[in-house]
Design a protein around this motif. Structure first.
Motif, short mmCIF file in Angstrom:
data_model
loop_
_atom_site.label_atom_id
_atom_site.label_comp_id
_atom_site.label_asym_id
_atom_site.label_seq_id
_atom_site.Cartn_x
_atom_site.Cartn_y
_atom_site.Cartn_z
N VAL A 75 0.86 -1.18 0.00
CA VAL A 75 0.00 0.00 0.00
C VAL A 75 0.90 1.23 0.00
CG1 VAL A 75 -1.83 1.24 1.22
CG2 VAL A 75 -1.74 -1.27 1.31
N ILE A 76 0.70 2.08 -1.00
CA ILE A 76 1.50 3.29 -1.14
C ILE A 76 0.59 4.50 -1.08
CG2 ILE A 76 2.97 4.62 -2.72
CD1 ILE A 76 3.98 1.90 -3.76
N GLY A 77 0.98 5.47 -0.30
CA GLY A 77 0.24 6.72 -0.20
C GLY A 77 1.22 7.89 -0.30
N VAL A 78 0.80 8.93 -0.99
CA VAL A 78 1.63 10.12 -1.12
C VAL A 78 0.83 11.32 -0.61
CG1 VAL A 78 2.90 11.64 -2.70
CG2 VAL A 78 2.87 9.17 -3.11
N ALA A 79 1.47 12.11 0.22
CA ALA A 79 0.84 13.32 0.75
C ALA A 79 1.68 14.53 0.33
CB ALA A 79 0.76 13.25 2.27
N TYR A 80 0.98 15.61 0.01
CA TYR A 80 1.61 16.87 -0.39
C TYR A 80 1.30 17.89 0.70
CZ TYR A 80 2.37 21.08 -3.27
OH TYR A 80 2.79 22.29 -3.76
N PHE A 81 2.32 18.32 1.40
CA PHE A 81 2.14 19.21 2.55
C PHE A 81 1.06 18.68 3.49
CE2 PHE A 81 4.07 22.31 -0.41
CZ PHE A 81 5.12 22.74 0.39
N GLY A 82 1.06 17.34 3.69
CA GLY A 82 0.13 16.72 4.63
C GLY A 82 -1.21 16.29 4.03
N TRP A 83 -1.51 16.69 2.81
CA TRP A 83 -2.77 16.33 2.17
C TRP A 83 -2.56 15.12 1.26
CZ3 TRP A 83 -7.27 18.82 3.30
CH2 TRP A 83 -7.16 20.01 4.01
N SER A 84 -3.41 14.11 1.39
CA SER A 84 -3.30 12.92 0.55
C SER A 84 -3.58 13.28 -0.91
CB SER A 84 -4.29 11.85 1.02
OG SER A 84 -4.19 10.72 0.20
N VAL A 85 -2.64 12.95 -1.79
CA VAL A 85 -2.80 13.28 -3.21
C VAL A 85 -2.75 12.04 -4.11
CG1 VAL A 85 -1.95 15.65 -3.00
CG2 VAL A 85 -0.33 13.80 -3.47
N GLY A 120 7.27 21.32 -4.11
CA GLY A 120 7.07 21.34 -2.67
C GLY A 120 7.48 20.05 -2.01
N SER A 121 7.04 19.89 -0.77
CA SER A 121 7.40 18.74 0.05
C SER A 121 6.33 17.66 -0.01
CB SER A 121 7.58 19.18 1.50
OG SER A 121 8.63 20.09 1.60
N TYR A 122 6.77 16.43 -0.21
CA TYR A 122 5.89 15.28 -0.28
C TYR A 122 6.35 14.25 0.75
CZ TYR A 122 4.27 16.96 -4.85
OH TYR A 122 3.73 17.69 -5.87
N THR A 123 5.41 13.41 1.19
CA THR A 123 5.74 12.28 2.06
C THR A 123 5.14 11.04 1.45
OG1 THR A 123 5.71 13.67 4.04
CG2 THR A 123 5.50 11.30 4.38
N LEU A 124 5.96 10.01 1.28
CA LEU A 124 5.49 8.73 0.77
C LEU A 124 5.42 7.76 1.93
CD1 LEU A 124 6.24 7.02 -2.50
CD2 LEU A 124 6.49 5.67 -0.44
N THR A 125 4.29 7.09 2.06
CA THR A 125 4.10 6.06 3.07
C THR A 125 3.98 4.72 2.36
OG1 THR A 125 2.91 7.60 4.51
CG2 THR A 125 2.64 5.25 4.97
N LEU A 126 4.76 3.75 2.78
CA LEU A 126 4.72 2.42 2.20
C LEU A 126 4.41 1.42 3.30
CD1 LEU A 126 6.50 0.65 -0.47
CD2 LEU A 126 6.97 -0.26 1.79
#
Length: 154
Positions: A75-85, A120-126
């Motif tokens: 399961v992969i999720g990407v957030a842009y400045f904390g918002w799921s995109v 900008g800043s992104y966070t990937l959750t795996l």
């Protein structure tokens, strides 16, 4: 061939000078620092780094498991400045050849980054889940896209 030794040395030098700095491990964090995950991640590599718009980006995750994995989900999720995109769920056995034996393994994931992706800043959750949807591991890592992170073909 008299110069072949120096040519090999030159190639190794140029590789070390230009290629190795582009490939380096990315810092990551476990989603739950107190949890003892069954799959331990040892390294995350992003290529290219820095990420460029309009190109495919690869994320390679090196991990180890003490028990074989016969099924599961990635399961992969990407957030842009904390918002799921962006989010995606895939079959673990599509990414890897199952059963995955106990020991070291690598998961690679590639995604084309459109030229309209905002900087900008992104966070990937795996997350890796077993067949019962229990988390075997969960990591997060940050990456960024610059204002001018694209190529122009002339």
């Amino acid at each position: 061939m008299e110069g072949s030794g120096s040519n090999k040395l030159l190639i190794v030098f140029l590789y070390t000078l230009f290629i190795l700095p582009l490939i380096h491990a990315t810092d990551f964090k476990y989603c739950n620092k107190k949890k003892e995950y069954a799959v331990q991640v040892s390294e995350v590599v992003i290529s290219p780094d820095p990420i460029k718009k309009g190109q495919e980006t690869s994320f390679t995750i090196s991990a180890v498991t003490d028990k074989p994995l016969s099924e599961g989900k990635v399961v992969i999720g990407v957030a842009y400045f904390g918002w799921s995109v962006y989010s995606e769920t895939g079959d673990l056995c599509t990414s890897l050849s199952c059963p995955v034996p106990a020991g070291d393994f690598t998961i690679s994931y590639s995604q084309f980054l459109p030229t309209i992706a905002p900087p900008g800043s992104y966070t990937l959750t795996l997350k890796i889940q077993n067949g019962n949807k229990s988390e075997l591991t969960c990591i997060k890592f940050d990456f960024s896209i610059g204002f001018f992170g694209f190529q122009v073909d002339v």
